[in-house]
Enzyme design. Structure first.
Site, PDB file in Angstrom:
ATOM      1  N   GLY A  66       8.142 -12.261   7.532  1.00  0.00           N
ATOM      2  CA  GLY A  66       7.110 -11.368   7.030  1.00  0.00           C
ATOM      3  C   GLY A  66       6.440 -11.838   5.762  1.00  0.00           C
ATOM      4  O   GLY A  66       6.385 -13.032   5.455  1.00  0.00           O
ATOM      5  N   HIS A  67       5.940 -10.855   4.998  1.00  0.00           N
ATOM      6  CA  HIS A  67       5.096 -11.084   3.823  1.00  0.00           C
ATOM      7  C   HIS A  67       5.820 -11.904   2.752  1.00  0.00           C
ATOM      8  O   HIS A  67       5.294 -12.893   2.254  1.00  0.00           O
ATOM      9  CB  HIS A  67       4.680  -9.724   3.263  1.00  0.00           C
ATOM     10  CG  HIS A  67       3.718  -9.779   2.136  1.00  0.00           C
ATOM     11  ND1 HIS A  67       2.404 -10.155   2.299  1.00  0.00           N
ATOM     12  CD2 HIS A  67       3.865  -9.483   0.809  1.00  0.00           C
ATOM     13  CE1 HIS A  67       1.770 -10.080   1.132  1.00  0.00           C
ATOM     14  NE2 HIS A  67       2.637  -9.693   0.210  1.00  0.00           N
ATOM     15  N   PHE A  68       7.019 -11.480   2.374  1.00  0.00           N
ATOM     16  CA  PHE A  68       7.802 -12.196   1.376  1.00  0.00           C
ATOM     17  C   PHE A  68       8.742 -13.172   2.093  1.00  0.00           C
ATOM     18  O   PHE A  68       9.953 -12.986   2.143  1.00  0.00           O
ATOM     19  CB  PHE A  68       8.574 -11.215   0.491  1.00  0.00           C
ATOM     20  CG  PHE A  68       7.707 -10.509  -0.514  1.00  0.00           C
ATOM     21  CD1 PHE A  68       7.211 -11.177  -1.625  1.00  0.00           C
ATOM     22  CD2 PHE A  68       7.365  -9.175  -0.353  1.00  0.00           C
ATOM     23  CE1 PHE A  68       6.403 -10.541  -2.557  1.00  0.00           C
ATOM     24  CE2 PHE A  68       6.564  -8.522  -1.273  1.00  0.00           C
ATOM     25  CZ  PHE A  68       6.076  -9.207  -2.384  1.00  0.00           C
TER      26      PHE A  68
END
Length: 321
Positions: free
Chosen positions: A297-299
């Site tokens: 995901g994003h991180f």
């Protein structure tokens, strides 16, 4: 001279002419020292800026530019994975992490101003050649630095650091576009949902293969900083100013085409904020860019930090000397 004394003298003579061989313990101690992270502060334009630093001072420099709602804390595991070979520097922006967070009346929270502060921070440290790692908010900060000082930026590592309309996921139409068009009370209330613990956890957990591998320290640290009195006004100002970033995309694309920096794209393809199409779009302007879409995901560092570090090391060894 007896035989034992003679042998000792001969051995001493041989050693005197031989190269010194460091013991494994000495090598280990040196590695520990170069990878040890220091937590420093410096005054930049009247503000205390905290930054993490590790690695040899004379090594090629990597500047790590964090995203929302994090800080240099997001790089806590990446820095030691790079600092044996590189000087790694990661500042907290004003309003984030452990840097000063003056109210918006005293500091204009715009991406232009954040870039000014980071620019002056690097000048103060005497860093004039560097690679940048950009993630989320780090992208508009980093691209401003790159277009201002193209001669300084040696390479770009973008990890979910968007620079294309294609990368703006439906999230933006749901939360930000209405606020940009009219920052009224109703639209502000919608945007304020992004400052809650549920929203912070979503950024850290949505799209991850194994969310249970993400330490709660990550999102709880960020949330503690978001929850500071007055910090909501800082974040709202930056949410609103983000509308000035997409109009700059064409200038950033021209920089990529004209200056041809080495680009590594390492993207969590399940990011709910910046879609994988934004990663692939870099190839339009930098056909030679190295692209890796990771199943996270994003991180992405939270789940694939070791792999990302290996990709960075291989990439920089080919492109930065």
């Amino acid at each position: 001279m007896n035989r034992k004394s003679s042998e000792t003298a001969l051995l001493s003579t041989e050693l005197a002419g031989s190269p010194v061989i460091e013991s494994p313990q000495t090598n280990y101690a040196t590695q520990v020292e170069t990878s040890r992270v220091s937590y420093r502060t410096t005054q930049v334009d009247g503000l205390k800026i905290l930054y993490r630093e590790a690695g040899p001072k004379d090594a090629p420099t990597i500047v790590l530019l964090h995203g929302f709602p994090s800080s240099s804390h997001m790089f806590r595991e990446l820095i030691p994975r790079l600092s044996d070979k590189y000087r790694v520097v990661a500042p907290d922006y004003p309003g984030f992490g452990y840097s000063d967070a003056p109210p918006p009346e005293q500091y204009a929270y715009t991406f232009d101003h954040l870039a000014d502060t980071v620019d002056h921070f690097l000048d103060q440290l005497g860093i004039t050649k560097y690679s940048i790692y950009i993630q989320d908010y780090g992208s508009p900060v980093g691209f401003r630095l790159a277009t201002r000082h193209p001669e300084r930026v040696q390479a770009i590592i973008t990890q979910n650091g968007n620079a294309y309309d294609q990368g703006l996921a439906p999230f933006w139409a749901e939360f930000l576009y209405p606020y940009w068009k009219d920052p009224n009370a109703a639209n502000e209330a919608k945007v304020r949902q992004l400052l809650t613990l549920d929203a912070t956890k979503l950024q850290y957990l949505q799209g991850f293969r194994n969310p249970e591998h993400v330490s709660p320290d990550s999102y709880l640290f960020d949330q503690a900083k978001l929850d500071r009195p007055g910090n909501d006004r800082i974040q709202l100002a930056l949410f609103y100013d983000y509308r000035n970033n997409p109009p700059l995309y064409p200038a950033w694309h021209k920089y990529l085409r004209d200056k041809k920096p080495a680009v590594l794209v390492v993207w969590g393809k399940n990011d709910p904020v910046f879609a994988a199409a934004g990663a692939q779009a870099f190839l339009e302007d930098v056909p030679s860019a190295e692209l890796h879409l990771l199943d996270t995901g994003h991180f992405a560092l939270e789940e694939d930090g070791a792999e990302i570090a290996q990709l960075i090391r291989a990439f920089l060894s080919k492109n930065v000397h």
